[in-house]
Scaffold this motif. Structure first.
Motif, PDB file in Angstrom:
ATOM      1  N   ASN A 199       0.832  -1.216   0.000  1.00 25.17           N
ATOM      2  CA  ASN A 199       0.000   0.000   0.000  1.00 25.17           C
ATOM      3  C   ASN A 199       0.858   1.254   0.000  1.00 25.17           C
ATOM      4  N   ALA A 200       1.862   1.256   0.861  1.00 24.64           N
ATOM      5  CA  ALA A 200       2.725   2.436   0.952  1.00 24.64           C
ATOM      6  C   ALA A 200       3.538   2.606  -0.329  1.00 24.64           C
ATOM      7  N   LEU A 201       4.133   1.489  -0.805  1.00 20.39           N
ATOM      8  CA  LEU A 201       4.959   1.588  -2.007  1.00 20.39           C
ATOM      9  C   LEU A 201       4.109   1.960  -3.213  1.00 20.39           C
ATOM     10  N   TYR A 202       2.960   1.307  -3.332  1.00 26.53           N
ATOM     11  CA  TYR A 202       2.098   1.581  -4.483  1.00 26.53           C
ATOM     12  C   TYR A 202       1.624   3.034  -4.466  1.00 26.53           C
ATOM     13  N   GLY A 203       1.282   3.525  -3.288  1.00 27.56           N
ATOM     14  CA  GLY A 203       0.817   4.909  -3.172  1.00 27.56           C
ATOM     15  C   GLY A 203       1.866   5.883  -3.669  1.00 27.56           C
ATOM     16  N   VAL A 204       3.105   5.670  -3.250  1.00 23.23           N
ATOM     17  CA  VAL A 204       4.186   6.577  -3.670  1.00 23.23           C
ATOM     18  C   VAL A 204       4.446   6.423  -5.170  1.00 23.23           C
ATOM     19  N   ILE A 205       4.551   5.178  -5.616  1.00 25.86           N
ATOM     20  CA  ILE A 205       4.831   4.942  -7.041  1.00 25.86           C
ATOM     21  C   ILE A 205       3.730   5.553  -7.900  1.00 25.86           C
ATOM     22  N   LYS A 217       1.615   8.153 -11.966  1.00 30.30           N
ATOM     23  CA  LYS A 217       0.243   8.616 -12.239  1.00 30.30           C
ATOM     24  C   LYS A 217      -0.573   7.715 -13.144  1.00 30.30           C
ATOM     25  N   LYS A 218      -0.089   6.506 -13.375  1.00 32.34           N
ATOM     26  CA  LYS A 218      -0.877   5.560 -14.181  1.00 32.34           C
ATOM     27  C   LYS A 218      -0.845   4.210 -13.489  1.00 32.34           C
ATOM     28  N   GLU A 219      -2.032   3.598 -13.368  1.00 36.33           N
ATOM     29  CA  GLU A 219      -2.131   2.333 -12.642  1.00 36.33           C
ATOM     30  C   GLU A 219      -1.240   1.246 -13.231  1.00 36.33           C
ATOM     31  N   LYS A 250      22.012   0.796   9.147  1.00 38.94           N
ATOM     32  CA  LYS A 250      21.983   2.110   8.495  1.00 38.94           C
ATOM     33  C   LYS A 250      20.585   2.692   8.379  1.00 38.94           C
ATOM     34  N   GLY A 251      19.584   1.878   8.588  1.00 41.57           N
ATOM     35  CA  GLY A 251      18.237   2.431   8.486  1.00 41.57           C
ATOM     36  C   GLY A 251      17.199   1.330   8.416  1.00 41.57           C
ATOM     37  N   ARG A 252      15.956   1.734   8.508  1.00 40.94           N
ATOM     38  CA  ARG A 252      14.889   0.751   8.523  1.00 40.94           C
ATOM     39  C   ARG A 252      14.628   0.173   7.137  1.00 40.94           C
ATOM     40  N   LEU A 253      14.109  -1.043   7.140  1.00 41.90           N
ATOM     41  CA  LEU A 253      13.780  -1.710   5.874  1.00 41.90           C
ATOM     42  C   LEU A 253      12.822  -0.854   5.053  1.00 41.90           C
ATOM     43  N   PHE A 254      11.836  -0.270   5.733  1.00 47.54           N
ATOM     44  CA  PHE A 254      10.852   0.534   5.014  1.00 47.54           C
ATOM     45  C   PHE A 254      11.516   1.685   4.254  1.00 47.54           C
ATOM     46  N   THR A 255      12.446   2.355   4.912  1.00 54.84           N
ATOM     47  CA  THR A 255      13.137   3.467   4.260  1.00 54.84           C
ATOM     48  C   THR A 255      13.881   2.980   3.023  1.00 54.84           C
ATOM     49  N   TRP A 256      14.537   1.868   3.187  1.00 53.69           N
ATOM     50  CA  TRP A 256      15.340   1.317   2.099  1.00 53.69           C
ATOM     51  C   TRP A 256      14.467   0.924   0.900  1.00 53.69           C
ATOM     52  N   VAL A 257      13.380   0.191   1.168  1.00 58.73           N
ATOM     53  CA  VAL A 257      12.550  -0.269   0.046  1.00 58.73           C
ATOM     54  C   VAL A 257      11.788   0.897  -0.577  1.00 58.73           C
ATOM     55  N   LEU A 258      11.405   1.849   0.244  1.00 57.96           N
ATOM     56  CA  LEU A 258      10.702   3.011  -0.287  1.00 57.96           C
ATOM     57  C   LEU A 258      11.611   3.788  -1.241  1.00 57.96           C
ATOM     58  N   ASN A 259      12.889   3.902  -0.876  1.00 61.56           N
ATOM     59  CA  ASN A 259      13.839   4.581  -1.755  1.00 61.56           C
ATOM     60  C   ASN A 259      14.004   3.842  -3.073  1.00 61.56           C
ATOM     61  N   ILE A 260      14.060   2.520  -2.994  1.00 62.71           N
ATOM     62  CA  ILE A 260      14.203   1.738  -4.230  1.00 62.71           C
ATOM     63  C   ILE A 260      13.003   1.968  -5.140  1.00 62.71           C
ATOM     64  N   SER A 261      11.800   1.863  -4.571  1.00 60.66           N
ATOM     65  CA  SER A 261      10.587   2.036  -5.380  1.00 60.66           C
ATOM     66  C   SER A 261      10.504   3.446  -5.940  1.00 60.66           C
ATOM     67  N   TYR A 297       5.891  10.750   5.066  1.00 59.96           N
ATOM     68  CA  TYR A 297       5.183  11.512   4.042  1.00 59.96           C
ATOM     69  C   TYR A 297       4.724  10.590   2.913  1.00 59.96           C
ATOM     70  N   GLY A 298       5.636   9.725   2.500  1.00 57.08           N
ATOM     71  CA  GLY A 298       5.278   8.749   1.462  1.00 57.08           C
ATOM     72  C   GLY A 298       4.154   7.856   1.942  1.00 57.08           C
ATOM     73  N   GLU A 299       4.279   7.411   3.156  1.00 59.79           N
ATOM     74  CA  GLU A 299       3.286   6.474   3.660  1.00 59.79           C
ATOM     75  C   GLU A 299       1.925   7.125   3.846  1.00 59.79           C
ATOM     76  N   ALA A 300       1.939   8.401   4.117  1.00 54.50           N
ATOM     77  CA  ALA A 300       0.659   9.105   4.240  1.00 54.50           C
ATOM     78  C   ALA A 300      -0.120   9.047   2.932  1.00 54.50           C
ATOM     79  N   HIS A 301       0.592   8.766   1.840  1.00 56.60           N
ATOM     80  CA  HIS A 301      -0.054   8.686   0.529  1.00 56.60           C
ATOM     81  C   HIS A 301      -0.350   7.248   0.110  1.00 56.60           C
TER      82      HIS A 301
END
Lengths: 170, 286
Positions: free
Chosen positions: A23-29, A34-36, A61-72, B52-56
């Motif tokens: 959900n978090a990754l898809y939301g950011v991506i 801007k296209k499904e 160095k950081g949380r998994l979430f931060t790392w995967v979010l950066n990759i996505s 911020y990302g997660e809020a979206h």
């Protein structure tokens, strides 16, 4: 643990990973591309990349979430910066999809902040800059150019916006 | 180095947003390792941007999970066959890339289970399942049909038998009700005093019917035979069927041109050309 299972090359851990982070990754991506359909591609590419480069993830160095979010996020930004994408989407209005107006999902993180709260706390100038930086794939210099502002102002506003967000999650 | 100035320079934000090149990134990481304040600030920035990302966050469209995970698996399998260790370490944050060329675009097109492929697989599975269901239903229907056909055949043969019996009974009834038939009572001889039968004789048509009321069961291998006595001479009128001897129904015997009396004897199976008089069971005059 998810990290351990991924390190052990346990493919089924990816299902768990998906449930936790999609959900978090898809939301950011989605907000970047801007296209499904393209967001789906990028999410899948992200999983593949996370899988193949997992040994480079260093929990100290950081949380998994931060790392995967950066990759996505990086993959999504690569996508919109590719020439073909820009040609294809030239005529597309921004934020056309109803999905963008959807409510945010309940979070896996206790410090989760809602979209409404974020929008309320950031002033419009801060929000504009953070959105260009975060979802637009702009560098700070590009933002300065785009908004016709001095680079110093952009830096200050970006820092201020991030400070506001830090306070929200604390 | 003035740590506070470094923090406020905005380079940590740039790092977290992925704007820096490799050398700058390495430098930030060195600073973060050396100064806990830098490290704490960087973590805070990363958490803030992450939040911020997660809020979206958005719920992906239905069916995407299956497609993405299937595509992921196919992709890593494919990769494992070609290059076992193709992965280069991915930096946590890296420089934002310049616009890629079209050839590069082509390279990063992922292995993707397309909508149509997923739909085709789903349809195939669905159709397979439907086939199984319909096959089972068809088998059950076929069995039911066989059962129904058997029942129908058995009912038909029953009806046939009933019709045959009915026509026999109708014929018998016609004989019994006819005025043209003379009834000849045959009574038991001293060797079978309880025996009793009737002959129905039509002198015009020469037809002879036998109606047994009571007869001792014939010895094994023997049969009752009816004789007409014409001018004192016995004329064969045929052997009695088992059902007739048991008194179940009338039996039409051989036509007799003329007779004054009828008698029955016990003969070998199939009858004899001449009566064995010692076995005479019943006799009666017209």
């Amino acid at each position: 643990m998810l990290v351990q299972r991924l390190r052990d090359r346990d493919e089924s851990a990816m299902t768990l990973f998906y449930e936790k982070y999609s959900n978090a990754l898809y939301g950011v991506i989605f907000r970047i591309v801007k296209k499904e359909e393209i967001a789906e591609d990028v999410l899948q590419e992200s999983l593949v990349k996370i899988w193949h480069s997992f040994q480079s993830y260093d929990p100290s160095k950081g949380r998994l979430f931060t790392w995967v979010l950066n990759i996505s996020r990086n993959l999504a930004i690569d996508k919109i910066r590719s020439r073909q994408y820009r040609v294809n989407s030239r005529t597309q209005p921004i934020e056309e999809s109803a999905a963008l107006r959807q409510a945010a999902e309940p979070s896996f993180r206790p410090e989760h902040i809602g979209l409404q709260e974020v929008t309320r706390q950031l002033n419009p100038e801060q929000k504009q800059i953070i959105d260009l930086l975060y979802f637009g794939g702009f560098t700070q210099s590009e933002v300065a150019e785009e908004l016709n502002l001095p680079l110093g102002t952009v830096k200050t506003r970006a820092r201020a916006a991030i400070k506001v967000l830090s306070k929200l999650i604390r | 180095m003035n740590i506070q100035e470094y923090i406020e320079s905005g380079i940590l934000e740039q790092y977290a947003l992925g704007e820096l090149d490799e050398a700058q990134r390495a430098d930030v990481e060195r600073q973060a390792a050396a100064y806990p304040e830098v490290r704490a600030e960087l973590e805070q920035i990363e958490s803030a941007l992450g939040a911020y990302g997660e809020a979206h966050a958005l719920t992906p469209p239905a069916g995407m999970k299956e497609r993405v995970l299937a595509g992921f698996q196919a992709s890593i399998r494919q990769g494992a066959e070609q290059v076992p260790q193709a992965s280069t370490p991915e930096p946590v944050v890296r420089q934002m890339s310049a616009p890629t060329t079209e050839e590069e675009d082509a390279k990063i097109v992922p292995f993707r289970v397309s909508w149509s492929m997923a739909a085709a697989v789903a349809l195939l599975l669905l159709s397979g399942a439907a086939n199984l269901v319909f096959y089972n239903k068809w088998k059950a229907a076929e069995n039911d049909l066989v059962v129904a056909q058997n029942q129908q055949a058995s009912i038909a043969s029953t009806v046939q038998a009933v019709n045959k019996t009915l026509s026999t009974r109708n014929q018998e009834l016609a004989v019994l009700r006819s005025d043209q038939f003379k009834t000849v009572a045959l009574l038991g001889t001293p060797s079978a005093p309880g025996a009793n039968a009737r002959v129905l004789y039509n002198p015009t048509t020469k037809a002879v019917y036998l109606d047994v009321r009571k007869l001792p069961a014939p010895p094994p291998g023997k049969q009752y035979q009816l004789w007409a006595l014409d001018q004192g001479k016995p004329v064969d009128a045929g052997v009695l069927a088992a059902a007739t001897a048991a008194g179940d129904s009338l039996q039409q015997m051989k036509d007799i041109a003329s007779a004054q009396a009828f008698a029955m004897t016990v003969e070998k199976e199939g009858g004899s050309p001449t009566p064995t008089l010692s076995t005479m069971t019943v006799v009666g005059n017209i």
